[in-house]
Motif scaffolding. Structure first.
Motif, short mmCIF file in Angstrom:
data_model
loop_
_atom_site.label_atom_id
_atom_site.label_comp_id
_atom_site.label_asym_id
_atom_site.label_seq_id
_atom_site.Cartn_x
_atom_site.Cartn_y
_atom_site.Cartn_z
N GLY A 272 -11.51 12.25 0.61
CA GLY A 272 -10.53 11.98 1.33
C GLY A 272 -10.26 12.58 3.25
N GLY A 273 -9.91 12.06 4.63
CA GLY A 273 -10.15 12.57 5.27
C GLY A 273 -11.22 11.65 6.18
N VAL A 274 -11.11 12.06 6.85
CA VAL A 274 -11.92 11.74 8.32
C VAL A 274 -11.97 13.20 9.60
CG1 VAL A 274 -12.48 10.29 10.17
CG2 VAL A 274 -11.47 9.12 8.47
N VAL A 275 -13.33 13.02 9.94
CA VAL A 275 -13.96 14.18 10.73
C VAL A 275 -14.57 13.38 12.22
CG1 VAL A 275 -14.83 16.53 11.64
CG2 VAL A 275 -14.44 15.83 8.94
N ARG A 276 -13.93 13.28 12.94
CA ARG A 276 -14.19 12.27 13.92
C ARG A 276 -15.42 12.53 15.10
NH1 ARG A 276 -12.16 7.86 14.47
NH2 ARG A 276 -12.57 7.28 17.08
#
Length: 538
Positions: A272-276
């Motif tokens: 889960g989660g996004v790293v931009r």
């Protein structure tokens, strides 16, 4: 850093990913490296695999390209703790008839070993070495740099002048033909062909000659060095060099490259989660995994996906590690001084071995590449003891066993049977080897992949080194560059040009491409610029 955004997100902390991260950090970029494993390094790791006090290289081990590569050299890893160690002899190739040609960093010693087997072959080796010295630097630059190698190619052509076409023919020779043209005896031919097998190329394959020659000449000039203390020390130096200029997150498996407005803008993690990514996503990931799993098929052209479906893997690798009570007791004194030993009887045996592989047969007498350390790095085992390994190649999809001893589909215990076969081959050249074994560990192809997802099916090179998947054909027909069909996404693994080996070139080429495209985007009014601005503030 602790942020969920950076100028660049690097997928994978293998050597190419770490090289890319270092070079982007050198340019002032914020970098986050995401690694699925619990530790960085990819296929450049070491550990006490079987017992305390014995350090084993888990995957790759000797690094001729690591010492010669302009990319690695320019990183000044010696300032960050890396210490190269070299054996008294680089390579030995013993046979049951008692012959043992060698490569030494002293060209006269190499030549003498060849003259002993076939007078005159020593001078022929010296001539090959002179030809190498004439082209070494521009050839390495052309081989390891971005494709097409315009500047390096021009320098190479100007240096060769009237010999350019002769050199072009030379580079296309199969290694069997190269050996027959240049040498009268079997010793030098065995050295060349054995080196070609490092690159997974049969003696009759196009490019096998030039790649065998290239590895022989790197061995002649620089040896086959190893990092003092284990392969992991090369990774540790790359990590130390990056320091706090970049963040490495281990146990962070990427499940998707996030594409918005047709551009890669980050990654989504399995947990889960996004790293931009404000500027680039750099993927140290094998090409089929990147394009078939991490990028949505809707973001890739159908024709490109069709090309990816034709991607050709290199052979599967099977590796055995040993902890020993003493050095391997090779009958040949020269083999006791060499860090690397080839085990096969002749070029013809190599042809038989490769023929079995392409027919899906488990080889009856496989070619072995053996590594041993006691003569070059005393930190890896207690005094008087030894750590050693051997690997061979197997078909990716076995159909039968050449000896008829192993059932297919592969049955429980098959891997130990192959390991016994390999150990018996060493015993034939080193009587008493088996009695020295303290512990043995086997990595079958599936085990290699479990420990490093990039080693798909046990493939070490990120795809075959055959001509149809090199240069402009790597990983698919195109320009042979790090750019992908998705703007902002760059391929940095050994699936990209120039391919496998630990030289850092795919990572360096991807970093260079990412910086170039970032500069272009900054002066080009487009949707891309709007997305970049959104990424900086999002």
């Amino acid at each position: 850093m602790g942020s969920d955004a950076a100028d660049a997100v690097v997928i994978g902390a293998g050597p190419n990913g770490l090289v890319a991260a270092n070079l982007l950090a050198d340019a002032g970029w914020d970098v986050i490296v995401l690694e699925a494993n619990a530790a960085p390094g990819g296929a450049v790791r070491s550990a006490e695999l079987m017992e305390p006090g014995f350090t084993n290289d888990l995957f790759s081990a000797f690094y001729p390209f690591g010492a010669a590569s302009p990319v690695i050299r320019d990183l000044d890893l010696g300032d960050h703790g890396l210490r190269w160690r070299r054996s008294p002899l680089v390579l030995a190739h013993p046979a049951l008839d008692g012959t043992c040609p060698v490569i030494s960093t002293d060209v006269d010693e190499t030549a003498a070993s060849l003259d002993e087997l076939s007078p005159g072959d020593g001078d022929a080796w010296r001539q090959l070495h002179l030809e190498w010295r004439r082209v070494r630097e521009p050839l390495l630059q052309a081989t390891l740099g971005p494709f097409p190698p315009v500047a390096a190619g021009l320098k190479l052509g100007l240096g060769l002048r009237r010999d350019l076409l002769r050199f072009a023919r030379f580079t296309l020779l199969p290694v069997r033909r190269m050996g027959e043209e240049r040498f009268a005896g079997d010793g030098a031919r065995r050295l060349l062909a054995g080196m070609a097998l490092h690159c997974d190329l049969a003696p009759e394959a196009t490019l096998s000659g030039v790649l065998g020659w290239l590895l022989c000449m790197l061995a002649q000039d620089d040896g086959f060095p190893v990092p003092e203390g284990g392969a992991g020390q090369l990774t540790a130096a790359l990590v130390r060099r990056l320091g706090d200029r970049g963040e490495i997150r281990c146990g962070a498996r990427v499940e998707r490259v996030v594409v918005e407005g047709g551009r890669a803008v980050g990654v989504r993690l399995a947990g889960g989660g996004v790293v931009r990514a404000r500027r680039a996503v750099v993927a140290d990931v094998d090409a089929p995994t990147l394009y078939n799993h991490l990028v949505d098929a809707r973001d890739l052209p159908d024709r490109f996906l069709d090309d990816v479906s034709r991607f050709h893997w290199d052979h599967a690798t099977f590796k055995v590690d040993w902890n020993l009570d003493g050095p391997i007791p090779w009958t040949s004194p020269a083999a006791r001084r060499a860090g690397t030993v080839h085990v096969t009887e002749s070029v013809d045996h190599l042809t038989v071995h490769e023929g079995e592989l392409v027919r899906g047969l488990l080889p009856a007498t496989p070619f072995l590449l053996v590594g041993q350390y006691s003569m070059l790095d005393g930190t890896r085992a207690p005094a008087g003891a030894e750590t050693a390994w051997a690997y061979t190649h197997l078909p990716r999809h076995p159909r039968a066993d050449s000896r008829g001893e192993i059932g297919v589909p592969l049955e429980p215990g098959w891997a130990e049977h192959i390991a016994d076969r390999m150990q018996d081959q060493i015993e034939g050249l080193a009587p008493g080897f088996g009695a020295l074994v303290r512990h043995r560990h086997v990595f079958d192809p599936a085990g290699l992949q479990r420990n490093d997802a990039n080693l798909v099916g046990g493939a070490l090179a990120g795809g075959t080194n055959q001509l149809h998947q090199m240069l402009v054909f790597r990983p698919v027909p195109g320009l042979g560059r790090a750019e992908t069909p998705v703007p902002g996404l760059f391929l940095a693994s050994s699936s990209a040009h120039p391919g496998g080996a630990v030289h850092g070139a795919p990572g360096a080429n991807a970093a260079r491409a990412a910086r170039l495209h970032a500069r272009i985007d900054l002066v080009r009014p487009s949707r891309t610029r709007a997305l970049l601005r959104a990424g900086r503030t999002g």
